[in-house]
Scaffold this motif. Sequence first.
Motif, PDB file in Angstrom:
ATOM      1  N   UNK A  48     -13.974 -11.681  50.525  1.00 18.19           N
ATOM      2  CA  UNK A  48     -14.710 -11.263  49.333  1.00 18.19           C
ATOM      3  C   UNK A  48     -13.921 -11.536  48.065  1.00 18.19           C
ATOM      4  N   UNK A  49     -12.589 -11.479  48.127  1.00 16.13           N
ATOM      5  CA  UNK A  49     -11.753 -11.686  46.944  1.00 16.13           C
ATOM      6  C   UNK A  49     -11.309 -13.126  46.780  1.00 16.13           C
ATOM      7  N   UNK A  50     -11.576 -13.967  47.794  1.00 17.12           N
ATOM      8  CA  UNK A  50     -11.130 -15.353  47.716  1.00 17.12           C
ATOM      9  C   UNK A  50     -12.067 -16.180  46.848  1.00 17.12           C
ATOM     10  N   UNK A  51     -11.582 -17.303  46.403  1.00 13.57           N
ATOM     11  CA  UNK A  51     -12.367 -18.231  45.589  1.00 13.57           C
ATOM     12  C   UNK A  51     -11.678 -19.575  45.541  1.00 13.57           C
ATOM     13  N   UNK A  52     -12.276 -20.524  44.824  1.00 14.79           N
ATOM     14  CA  UNK A  52     -11.657 -21.854  44.742  1.00 14.79           C
ATOM     15  C   UNK A  52     -10.240 -21.818  44.181  1.00 14.79           C
ATOM     16  N   UNK A  61      -7.571 -14.633  55.103  1.00 10.14           N
ATOM     17  CA  UNK A  61      -8.768 -14.037  55.691  1.00 10.14           C
ATOM     18  C   UNK A  61      -9.096 -14.679  57.028  1.00 10.14           C
ATOM     19  N   UNK A  62      -8.972 -16.010  57.091  1.00 11.62           N
ATOM     20  CA  UNK A  62      -9.237 -16.711  58.349  1.00 11.62           C
ATOM     21  C   UNK A  62      -8.245 -16.290  59.432  1.00 11.62           C
ATOM     22  N   UNK A  63      -6.967 -16.136  59.042  1.00  8.98           N
ATOM     23  CA  UNK A  63      -5.954 -15.716  60.012  1.00  8.98           C
ATOM     24  C   UNK A  63      -6.221 -14.292  60.496  1.00  8.98           C
ATOM     25  N   UNK A  64      -6.592 -13.391  59.574  1.00  9.76           N
ATOM     26  CA  UNK A  64      -6.886 -12.007  59.962  1.00  9.76           C
ATOM     27  C   UNK A  64      -8.117 -11.937  60.861  1.00  9.76           C
ATOM     28  N   UNK A  65      -9.127 -12.753  60.569  1.00 14.26           N
ATOM     29  CA  UNK A  65     -10.319 -12.761  61.399  1.00 14.26           C
ATOM     30  C   UNK A  65     -10.022 -13.292  62.798  1.00 14.26           C
ATOM     31  N   UNK A  66      -9.234 -14.366  62.870  1.00 12.95           N
ATOM     32  CA  UNK A  66      -8.868 -14.932  64.170  1.00 12.95           C
ATOM     33  C   UNK A  66      -8.043 -13.947  64.986  1.00 12.95           C
ATOM     34  N   UNK A 100       3.742  -9.736  59.735  1.00 13.34           N
ATOM     35  CA  UNK A 100       2.774 -10.206  58.736  1.00 13.34           C
ATOM     36  C   UNK A 100       2.202  -9.049  57.936  1.00 13.34           C
ATOM     37  N   UNK A 101       1.944  -7.918  58.594  1.00 13.05           N
ATOM     38  CA  UNK A 101       1.433  -6.750  57.882  1.00 13.05           C
ATOM     39  C   UNK A 101       2.485  -6.199  56.914  1.00 13.05           C
ATOM     40  N   UNK A 102       3.742  -6.200  57.331  1.00 15.58           N
ATOM     41  CA  UNK A 102       4.808  -5.745  56.430  1.00 15.58           C
ATOM     42  C   UNK A 102       4.892  -6.655  55.209  1.00 15.58           C
ATOM     43  N   UNK A 103       4.815  -7.962  55.431  1.00 16.39           N
ATOM     44  CA  UNK A 103       4.859  -8.902  54.319  1.00 16.39           C
ATOM     45  C   UNK A 103       3.670  -8.707  53.386  1.00 16.39           C
ATOM     46  N   UNK A 104       2.498  -8.437  53.966  1.00 17.65           N
ATOM     47  CA  UNK A 104       1.308  -8.227  53.142  1.00 17.65           C
ATOM     48  C   UNK A 104       1.430  -6.957  52.304  1.00 17.65           C
ATOM     49  N   UNK A 105       2.062  -5.927  52.861  1.00 18.02           N
ATOM     50  CA  UNK A 105       2.259  -4.688  52.103  1.00 18.02           C
ATOM     51  C   UNK A 105       3.200  -4.939  50.923  1.00 18.02           C
ATOM     52  N   UNK A 106       4.276  -5.683  51.183  1.00 12.99           N
ATOM     53  CA  UNK A 106       5.277  -5.930  50.141  1.00 12.99           C
ATOM     54  C   UNK A 106       4.716  -6.854  49.056  1.00 12.99           C
ATOM     55  N   UNK A 107       4.039  -7.912  49.478  1.00 12.38           N
ATOM     56  CA  UNK A 107       3.561  -8.901  48.520  1.00 12.38           C
ATOM     57  C   UNK A 107       2.252  -8.503  47.856  1.00 12.38           C
ATOM     58  N   UNK A 108       1.510  -7.603  48.487  1.00 11.27           N
ATOM     59  CA  UNK A 108       0.201  -7.251  47.952  1.00 11.27           C
ATOM     60  C   UNK A 108       0.258  -6.423  46.688  1.00 11.27           C
ATOM     61  N   UNK A 109       1.389  -5.765  46.421  1.00 16.96           N
ATOM     62  CA  UNK A 109       1.490  -4.905  45.237  1.00 16.96           C
ATOM     63  C   UNK A 109       1.329  -5.690  43.945  1.00 16.96           C
ATOM     64  N   UNK A 110       1.763  -6.949  43.927  1.00 14.63           N
ATOM     65  CA  UNK A 110       1.680  -7.724  42.698  1.00 14.63           C
ATOM     66  C   UNK A 110       0.640  -8.813  42.721  1.00 14.63           C
ATOM     67  N   UNK A 111      -0.284  -8.757  43.684  1.00 14.30           N
ATOM     68  CA  UNK A 111      -1.272  -9.824  43.808  1.00 14.30           C
ATOM     69  C   UNK A 111      -2.687  -9.358  43.512  1.00 14.30           C
ATOM     70  N   UNK A 112      -2.846  -8.150  43.024  1.00 18.16           N
ATOM     71  CA  UNK A 112      -4.177  -7.630  42.769  1.00 18.16           C
ATOM     72  C   UNK A 112      -4.877  -7.116  43.999  1.00 18.16           C
ATOM     73  N   UNK A 113      -4.183  -7.074  45.136  1.00 18.55           N
ATOM     74  CA  UNK A 113      -4.763  -6.585  46.389  1.00 18.55           C
ATOM     75  C   UNK A 113      -3.992  -5.375  46.900  1.00 18.55           C
ATOM     76  N   UNK A 114      -3.473  -4.574  45.975  1.00 17.66           N
ATOM     77  CA  UNK A 114      -2.671  -3.416  46.375  1.00 17.66           C
ATOM     78  C   UNK A 114      -3.491  -2.406  47.164  1.00 17.66           C
TER      79      UNK A 114
END
Length: 202
Positions: A48-52, A61-66, A100-114
């Motif tokens: 939902x948050x992805x775009x060109x 999203x594709x990796x999480x879905x798989x 991967x979840x740990x990396x997403x938690x750390x990196x998500x704070x500054x990516x608008x997906x906190x």
Amino acid sequence: MSSQSITAAPAVPAAQETFRSNAVRLFAGFAGLGAAAVNLAVASSLFAAAGPALPVRAAGAAAAMLWGTSLLAWTVAGLSRNRFPLPRTSALLLPTAAAAHIAAIVLGAGSGMAGLGVSHLAALLLTLMILAAISWLSRRSPDLPGCSGQNIAARLGAGPLIAAAFAGALLVAAITTPGLAASTAGQFAVPHGEHTGGHHAP
């Protein structure tokens, strides 16, 4: 002492060991179903948050879905066969998913997906639960002598296993629910007490 009492003596410890293995296997199954649901919710949020301009989110999203789909199939197969398949592969993929979840938690704070940090944290905890459960199961013999699956209830009763399953499901639900609520699917869910027709309950 009769031969019948001698042969029956080790049956109860074997039944108890089989009960513990079955309870841990159920717990791993519940955690696997919860982790699969949260990963699929994360995938929907990223899509939902992805775009060109944000192809990385689409790839995530594709990796999480798989991963969520694979984890769901692995869990269902493990519960139906009474043994989780691909033990070596899962022993490699589960720690990778946790990292991967740990990396997403750390990196998500500054990516608008906190906001997805809660979902990733829930998925991380559930993944660690699966790892702990299958690690415990791998140290136990799958074929315990003197206690088949049909006579466990006869020796120990079905109550303890039901209670263990209920406790495991309650713990997994307590972790899974916030993870789902923090995703896009949870944000657009109809609140309790409201109808889909737009009328609010008094």
